[in-house]
Design a protein around this motif. Structure first.
Motif, PDB file in Angstrom:
ATOM      1  N   HIS A   1      -2.317  48.762  29.965  1.00  0.00           N
ATOM      2  CA  HIS A   1      -1.836  49.681  28.927  1.00  0.00           C
ATOM      3  C   HIS A   1      -1.436  48.944  27.653  1.00  0.00           C
ATOM      4  CE1 HIS A   1      -0.748  52.124  32.690  1.00  0.00           C
ATOM      5  NE2 HIS A   1      -1.799  52.696  32.127  1.00  0.00           N
TER       6      HIS A   1
ATOM      7  N   TYR B   1      -0.384  55.015  24.983  1.00  0.00           N
ATOM      8  CA  TYR B   1       0.434  54.964  26.213  1.00  0.00           C
ATOM      9  C   TYR B   1       1.920  54.873  25.899  1.00  0.00           C
ATOM     10  CZ  TYR B   1      -4.115  53.775  28.220  1.00  0.00           C
ATOM     11  OH  TYR B   1      -5.429  53.771  28.591  1.00  0.00           O
TER      12      TYR B   1
ATOM     13  N   LEU C   1       4.507  56.593  28.199  1.00  0.00           N
ATOM     14  CA  LEU C   1       4.591  56.301  29.640  1.00  0.00           C
ATOM     15  C   LEU C   1       5.968  55.734  29.962  1.00  0.00           C
ATOM     16  CD1 LEU C   1       1.315  54.414  30.742  1.00  0.00           C
ATOM     17  CD2 LEU C   1       2.066  56.698  31.428  1.00  0.00           C
TER      18      LEU C   1
ATOM     19  N   GLU D   1       8.604  53.216  31.431  1.00  0.00           N
ATOM     20  CA  GLU D   1       8.455  51.768  31.498  1.00  0.00           C
ATOM     21  C   GLU D   1       7.971  51.280  32.863  1.00  0.00           C
ATOM     22  OE1 GLU D   1      11.395  49.649  29.291  1.00  0.00           O
ATOM     23  OE2 GLU D   1      10.918  47.763  30.332  1.00  0.00           O
ATOM     24  N   SER D   2       8.429  51.935  33.920  1.00  0.00           N
ATOM     25  CA  SER D   2       8.056  51.505  35.282  1.00  0.00           C
ATOM     26  C   SER D   2       6.565  51.703  35.568  1.00  0.00           C
ATOM     27  CB  SER D   2       8.878  52.269  36.310  1.00  0.00           C
ATOM     28  OG  SER D   2       8.599  53.656  36.184  1.00  0.00           O
ATOM     29  N   GLU D   3       5.903  52.536  34.773  1.00  0.00           N
ATOM     30  CA  GLU D   3       4.471  52.802  35.003  1.00  0.00           C
ATOM     31  C   GLU D   3       3.558  51.948  34.125  1.00  0.00           C
ATOM     32  OE1 GLU D   3       3.483  57.017  34.905  1.00  0.00           O
ATOM     33  OE2 GLU D   3       5.284  57.422  36.105  1.00  0.00           O
ATOM     34  N   ILE D   4       4.144  51.168  33.224  1.00  0.00           N
ATOM     35  CA  ILE D   4       3.322  50.389  32.291  1.00  0.00           C
ATOM     36  C   ILE D   4       2.715  49.167  32.981  1.00  0.00           C
ATOM     37  CG2 ILE D   4       3.307  49.038  30.153  1.00  0.00           C
ATOM     38  CD1 ILE D   4       5.442  51.042  29.121  1.00  0.00           C
ATOM     39  N   LYS D   5       1.383  49.139  32.946  1.00  0.00           N
ATOM     40  CA  LYS D   5       0.629  48.033  33.535  1.00  0.00           C
ATOM     41  C   LYS D   5       0.079  47.171  32.395  1.00  0.00           C
ATOM     42  CE  LYS D   5       0.478  49.610  37.921  1.00  0.00           C
ATOM     43  NZ  LYS D   5       0.943  50.953  37.757  1.00  0.00           N
TER      44      LYS D   5
END
Ligand code: OOG
Ligand code: NI
Length: 316
Positions: free
Chosen positions: A290, A278, A281, A283-287
């Motif tokens: 991940h 990941y 990805l 940064e704003s999409e990292i959950k």
């Protein structure tokens, strides 16, 4: 039918209507912990003074005696009933310990809060392999667990109240255990009390999200970190970084009238890095999903030392 969907969602790790009770219990466990451990309380306030948004907990940890039904399961049953899922086992042969960790249910709340009001933490529960200890030590542990009646059935309740489920020991019994297993001595006087909470550093917003910066900040403010194997514990894959304070001590009145100071709890910090698959990805999409999950035997082995006499008496 409703019966089928209810049981299906339970196996999906949904805590549903039980979530507010689960959080109330976690809140009480945390209150007991913060009232007994001024270092943990001060550090949370200090972090909050710099990073005034959410402070998320990565995990909560507990210790148990693996004997007479007092082991991991005595406490795990509560978390399993409230939607937690059992994950991997970890073994520590030299310390005569094993541990299991549990992943939290999918929360139905907004997850906007701090601490126990935030994303539900993982749970790490260990147990002492009592059968492997000397007869003298086993006898003491068996005596107190047996005398406690059905205390093992009320492990979560005891933790939330801050009560021991067995009678207070003699000072000489505490000393006997401490000489053989500091974990055993700790558990005899702290019981099911929260051993530590762990701050999830990567979910902070300030530069303290970097665990090395956080460690420096904590030391600069006069707190001692566990130096066993180095301050920063790093998993072999390089993705799980952990550190912890040295436990506070509290006065304890033994049953023979002796008052002595005993180790209590500490606070830990964990930074989970993004998994290689990941890494591109935004940064704003990292959950959280991940990032590196789980625990690491090599890190944990050193973190256990946060309550050891060697760390407690070490000069800062
Ligand atoms: C637990 C030590 C291990 C971790 O996160 O690996 C640990 C304890 O001291 O009981 O907390
Ligand atoms: Ni931990």
């Amino acid at each position: 039918s409703t019966t089928v969907s209810a049981s299906a969602s339970k196996s999906d790790g949904q805590s549903k209507g039980g979530e507010s009770f689960l959080r109330d219990i976690l809140k009480s466990m945390e209150t007991v912990y913060l009232n007994r451990n001024p270092t943990a309380k001060s550090i949370l306030e200090l972090v909050h003074s710099v990073d005034d948004e959410q402070i998320c907990y990565d995990h909560l940890a507990f210790r148990t005696f693996g004997v007479n039904g007092y082991g991991i399961n005595s406490l795990a049953s509560f978390f399993l009933d409230y939607g937690y899922t059992q994950k991997e086992e970890l073994r520590f042969p030299a310390k005569k310990l094993k541990a299991l960790w549990f992943s939290p249910p999918n929360s139905s709340s907004q997850d906007g809060g701090s601490g126990v009001n935030g994303p539900l933490p993982r749970v790490f529960i260990s147990e002492l392999l009592v059968d492997q200890l000397s007869p003298k030590t086993q006898e003491i542990i068996r005596k107190y667990t047996e005398k406690s009646g059905s205390g093992n059935k009320y492990a979560a309740l005891a933790s939330a109240l801050g009560s021991l489920t067995w009678e207070k020991p003699l000072y000489s019994e505490f000393q006997q255990l401490a000489g053989e297993s500091e974990y055993a001595a700790w558990t005899l006087v702290n019981g099911y009390a929260l051993n530590h909470v762990t701050v999830s550093t990567h979910r902070l917003k300030s530069n303290l999200k970097n665990i090395k910066s956080l460690n420096q900040f904590i030391e600069k403010n006069g707190f001692k970190l566990n130096s066993e194997g180095g301050i920063l514990k790093v998993s072999p894959d390089g993705l799980l970084l952990q550190s912890s304070t040295v436990a506070d001590s509290i006065p304890f009145s033994f049953s023979d009238g002796i008052d002595a100071s005993v180790p209590c709890s500490y606070i830990e910090f964990a930074e989970r890095l993004v998994l290689p698959q990941y890494k591109n990805l935004p940064e704003s999409e990292i959950k959280e999903s991940h990032r590196r999950d789980g625990f690491e035997v090599g890190n944990a082995d050193k973190i256990f030392e946060s309550t050891s006499k060697e760390q407690l008496t070490r000069r800062a």
